[in-house]
Design an enzyme around this catalytic site. Sequence first.
Site, PDB file in Angstrom:
ATOM      1  N   TYR A 186       6.594 -52.428   3.343  1.00  0.00           N
ATOM      2  CA  TYR A 186       7.763 -52.395   2.477  1.00  0.00           C
ATOM      3  C   TYR A 186       7.491 -52.887   1.302  1.00  0.00           C
ATOM      4  O   TYR A 186       6.915 -54.018   1.352  1.00  0.00           O
ATOM      5  CB  TYR A 186       9.066 -53.108   3.241  1.00  0.00           C
ATOM      6  CG  TYR A 186       9.457 -52.276   4.529  1.00  0.00           C
ATOM      7  CD1 TYR A 186      10.376 -51.248   4.290  1.00  0.00           C
ATOM      8  CD2 TYR A 186       9.074 -52.520   5.844  1.00  0.00           C
ATOM      9  CE1 TYR A 186      10.710 -50.385   5.656  1.00  0.00           C
ATOM     10  CE2 TYR A 186       9.278 -51.797   6.976  1.00  0.00           C
ATOM     11  CZ  TYR A 186      10.038 -50.630   6.950  1.00  0.00           C
ATOM     12  OH  TYR A 186      10.444 -49.748   7.904  1.00  0.00           O
ATOM     13  N   SER A 187       7.729 -52.289   0.402  1.00  0.00           N
ATOM     14  CA  SER A 187       7.615 -53.078  -0.976  1.00  0.00           C
ATOM     15  C   SER A 187       8.415 -53.962  -1.354  1.00  0.00           C
ATOM     16  O   SER A 187       9.665 -54.022  -1.026  1.00  0.00           O
ATOM     17  CB  SER A 187       7.987 -51.812  -2.166  1.00  0.00           C
ATOM     18  OG  SER A 187       7.296 -50.498  -1.849  1.00  0.00           O
ATOM     19  N   CYS A 242       7.315 -44.604  -7.587  1.00  0.00           N
ATOM     20  CA  CYS A 242       7.259 -45.264  -6.221  1.00  0.00           C
ATOM     21  C   CYS A 242       8.500 -44.334  -5.688  1.00  0.00           C
ATOM     22  O   CYS A 242       9.593 -44.105  -6.259  1.00  0.00           O
ATOM     23  CB  CYS A 242       7.627 -46.646  -6.522  1.00  0.00           C
ATOM     24  SG  CYS A 242       7.414 -47.499  -4.730  1.00  0.00           S
ATOM     25  N   GLU A 288       2.715 -45.310  -5.704  1.00  0.00           N
ATOM     26  CA  GLU A 288       2.958 -45.621  -4.260  1.00  0.00           C
ATOM     27  C   GLU A 288       4.165 -45.146  -3.542  1.00  0.00           C
ATOM     28  O   GLU A 288       5.191 -45.342  -3.893  1.00  0.00           O
ATOM     29  CB  GLU A 288       3.373 -47.071  -4.146  1.00  0.00           C
ATOM     30  CG  GLU A 288       3.000 -47.773  -2.821  1.00  0.00           C
ATOM     31  CD  GLU A 288       2.461 -49.251  -2.785  1.00  0.00           C
ATOM     32  OE1 GLU A 288       1.553 -49.550  -2.744  1.00  0.00           O
ATOM     33  OE2 GLU A 288       3.782 -50.068  -2.864  1.00  0.00           O
ATOM     34  N   TYR A 316       5.598 -42.757  -0.258  1.00  0.00           N
ATOM     35  CA  TYR A 316       5.663 -42.802   1.283  1.00  0.00           C
ATOM     36  C   TYR A 316       6.657 -41.770   1.846  1.00  0.00           C
ATOM     37  O   TYR A 316       7.473 -41.078   1.192  1.00  0.00           O
ATOM     38  CB  TYR A 316       5.909 -44.179   1.776  1.00  0.00           C
ATOM     39  CG  TYR A 316       7.273 -44.664   1.041  1.00  0.00           C
ATOM     40  CD1 TYR A 316       8.368 -44.659   1.480  1.00  0.00           C
ATOM     41  CD2 TYR A 316       6.886 -45.653   0.132  1.00  0.00           C
ATOM     42  CE1 TYR A 316       9.454 -45.259   0.760  1.00  0.00           C
ATOM     43  CE2 TYR A 316       7.964 -46.286  -0.697  1.00  0.00           C
ATOM     44  CZ  TYR A 316       9.348 -46.037  -0.229  1.00  0.00           C
ATOM     45  OH  TYR A 316      10.146 -46.933  -0.805  1.00  0.00           O
TER      46      TYR A 316
HETATM   47  P1  FAD Z   1       9.580 -44.201  12.197  1.00  0.00           P
HETATM   48  O1  FAD Z   1      10.427 -44.698  13.760  1.00  0.00           O
HETATM   49  O2  FAD Z   1       8.083 -44.745  12.228  1.00  0.00           O
HETATM   50  O3  FAD Z   1       9.822 -42.805  12.277  1.00  0.00           O
HETATM   51  C1  FAD Z   1       8.929 -42.260  11.213  1.00  0.00           C
HETATM   52  C2  FAD Z   1       8.550 -40.986  12.025  1.00  0.00           C
HETATM   53  O4  FAD Z   1       9.550 -39.999  12.109  1.00  0.00           O
HETATM   54  C3  FAD Z   1       7.748 -40.075  10.953  1.00  0.00           C
HETATM   55  O5  FAD Z   1       6.549 -40.445  11.087  1.00  0.00           O
HETATM   56  C4  FAD Z   1       7.762 -38.537  11.254  1.00  0.00           C
HETATM   57  O6  FAD Z   1       7.013 -38.326  12.368  1.00  0.00           O
HETATM   58  C5  FAD Z   1       9.196 -38.805  11.897  1.00  0.00           C
HETATM   59  N1  FAD Z   1      10.270 -37.997  10.648  1.00  0.00           N
HETATM   60  C6  FAD Z   1      10.690 -38.686   9.788  1.00  0.00           C
HETATM   61  N2  FAD Z   1      11.469 -38.004   9.253  1.00  0.00           N
HETATM   62  C7  FAD Z   1      11.691 -36.813   9.937  1.00  0.00           C
HETATM   63  C8  FAD Z   1      12.697 -35.671   9.836  1.00  0.00           C
HETATM   64  N3  FAD Z   1      13.267 -35.288   8.604  1.00  0.00           N
HETATM   65  N4  FAD Z   1      12.423 -34.664  10.655  1.00  0.00           N
HETATM   66  C9  FAD Z   1      11.599 -34.674  11.936  1.00  0.00           C
HETATM   67  N5  FAD Z   1      10.684 -35.997  12.051  1.00  0.00           N
HETATM   68  C10 FAD Z   1      10.815 -36.783  11.050  1.00  0.00           C
HETATM   69  N6  FAD Z   1      10.622 -47.726   3.133  1.00  0.00           N
HETATM   70  C11 FAD Z   1      11.577 -48.334   2.679  1.00  0.00           C
HETATM   71  O7  FAD Z   1      12.888 -48.199   3.117  1.00  0.00           O
HETATM   72  N7  FAD Z   1      11.570 -49.256   1.467  1.00  0.00           N
HETATM   73  C12 FAD Z   1      10.634 -49.574   1.170  1.00  0.00           C
HETATM   74  O8  FAD Z   1      10.551 -50.453   0.068  1.00  0.00           O
HETATM   75  C13 FAD Z   1       9.265 -48.880   1.428  1.00  0.00           C
HETATM   76  N8  FAD Z   1       8.158 -49.277   0.911  1.00  0.00           N
HETATM   77  C14 FAD Z   1       6.905 -48.550   1.614  1.00  0.00           C
HETATM   78  C15 FAD Z   1       5.747 -49.028   0.795  1.00  0.00           C
HETATM   79  C16 FAD Z   1       4.683 -48.523   1.501  1.00  0.00           C
HETATM   80  C17 FAD Z   1       3.577 -48.842   0.730  1.00  0.00           C
HETATM   81  C18 FAD Z   1       4.733 -47.601   2.519  1.00  0.00           C
HETATM   82  C19 FAD Z   1       3.521 -46.948   3.146  1.00  0.00           C
HETATM   83  C20 FAD Z   1       5.973 -47.207   3.099  1.00  0.00           C
HETATM   84  C21 FAD Z   1       6.977 -47.971   2.562  1.00  0.00           C
HETATM   85  N9  FAD Z   1       8.344 -47.565   3.117  1.00  0.00           N
HETATM   86  C22 FAD Z   1       9.313 -48.033   2.570  1.00  0.00           C
HETATM   87  C23 FAD Z   1       8.405 -46.802   4.230  1.00  0.00           C
HETATM   88  C24 FAD Z   1       8.403 -47.671   5.716  1.00  0.00           C
HETATM   89  O9  FAD Z   1       7.148 -47.995   5.665  1.00  0.00           O
HETATM   90  C25 FAD Z   1       8.735 -46.742   6.847  1.00  0.00           C
HETATM   91  O10 FAD Z   1       7.947 -45.591   7.054  1.00  0.00           O
HETATM   92  C26 FAD Z   1      10.079 -46.373   7.032  1.00  0.00           C
HETATM   93  O11 FAD Z   1      11.051 -47.164   6.878  1.00  0.00           O
HETATM   94  C27 FAD Z   1      10.241 -45.356   8.514  1.00  0.00           C
HETATM   95  O12 FAD Z   1       9.877 -46.403   9.500  1.00  0.00           O
HETATM   96  P2  FAD Z   1      10.614 -46.197  10.925  1.00  0.00           P
HETATM   97  O13 FAD Z   1      10.163 -47.074  11.775  1.00  0.00           O
HETATM   98  O14 FAD Z   1      12.155 -46.594  10.614  1.00  0.00           O
HETATM   99  O15 FAD Z   1      10.471 -44.726  11.120  1.00  0.00           O
END
Ligand code: FAD
Length: 375
Positions: A154-155, A333, A373, A375
């Site tokens: 997370y940023s 971003c 950046e 994602y």
């Molecule tokens: P997960 O449980 O990991 O689910 C994600 C997975 O669900 C995906 O990989 C995909 O397989 C599936 N999926 C997602 N959408 C769909 C769809 N529409 N249909 C079907 N499948 C789908 N997030 C923020 O909120 N704020 C930030 O500031 C932020 N900064 C980031 C900075 C960087 C450098 C990076 C790499 C990511 C950042 N993110 C940010 C994103 C964050 O890291 C997570 O990826 C995001 O919160 C989702 O994680 P999760 O565990 O909730 O979802």
Amino acid sequence: MYSQAKVIAGGLAHIPVVVAVFYFILTTFNKRALKFVEKTKVKKTEAKVAEPNKVAVSKTESSKVEAPKTEALKVVKKKHADVPVNIYRPKTPYEGTVIENYSLLKEGAIGRVNHITFDLKDSDPFLNYVEGQSIGIMPAGEDANGKPHKLRLYSIASTRHGDNFSGNTVSLCVRQLQYEKDGETINGVCSTYLCNIKAGDKVKITGPVGKEMLLPDEEDANIVMLATGTGIAPMRAYLRRMFEATEKEKNNWNFKGKAWLFMGAPKSANLLYEEDLQRYLTDYPDNFKYTKAISREQQNTKGGRMYIQDRVLESANELFNMIEDEKTHIYLCGLKGMEPGIDEAMTKAAEEKGLNWSELRPQLKKAGRWHVETY
Ligand code: FAD
Ligand code: A2P
């Protein structure tokens, strides 16, 4: 007087002495020669063992630190050498306490976006960071295979001084991932965990990581920011660093350039940190410009949803006048999906100025002025 026979007998009597001396010289020389050979052998073996290590080290080093290709790049790499990275890793994360967790959205907004702050004061070594970096969060619980959940990045949305200026907190801006699959609503693991945590809860934190989104040191740099949704997080940190009174007192960095934020949100109620941004506009009208693209309330010229790339096109001339100035940095971003759209808009905008974006973009990147950046 010696007789001839006596001389011969005397000469013969010396033979054993000469042989003995000769033998002594020969063995001594051989021993030394042997020692020399042994020593050389040992040295060669040592060298054989040392050589692969040397090669391995230099290989890793060379893959870690890419040879700077231009002077500008050299300067950029040197400047960032003291930025902290990986103070905490997944095997030994820091357990930070949640200070606050509140919604950033207004009535009628779509989805769920929260501002979450963690206390870092008990971290040892201290978890420090700079604007533009990210931290890792390891959600509690296990995945479907019974293994601990992997970290998500997370940023960081706060400056190094933190929201309360005490210098020992870190804040995030998190959107809960939600999507429909086979008629069922799926909640993202980590984003849901973060949006639900309460003040006082302990959270496993890693990092900080990232050097892509760092601000330049120059006070007269111009900063163009292109953000969608939570992509505002690093931009919020930059803008606080530039325009928040207490922050400016603390950071000894008197921003004199122009900051221009292009912000994409689905609805007005989804605009994040809006009050702060309006205050900066009032306080710094000559230094801050704020352009919104509210996709579900505004339309582009083709009658479609208004995206930040449409706003970029509208401002092509002014934007490219800024980009031509080598003090200007551009930061992108948020949604990965916006990249092709931004590229297309920049291509058109550049054409209007007689410039070629596909040539210009790598040059900006090389000079450390194009920061992405998504994602
Ligand atoms: P997960 O449980 O990991 O689910 C994600 C997975 O669900 C995906 O990989 C995909 O397989 C599936 N999926 C997602 N959408 C769909 C769809 N529409 N249909 C079907 N499948 C789908 N997030 C923020 O909120 N704020 C930030 O500031 C932020 N900064 C980031 C900075 C960087 C450098 C990076 C790499 C990511 C950042 N993110 C940010 C994103 C964050 O890291 C997570 O990826 C995001 O919160 C989702 O994680 P999760 O565990 O909730 O979802
Ligand atoms: P929309 O969802 O209306 O299509 P949030 O993260 O709060 O949903 O905000 C993301 C913003 O970025 C929304 O306004 C969203 O519009 C917009 N958006 C979605 N896809 C793109 C894209 N390809 N390029 C630029 N903006 C996009």
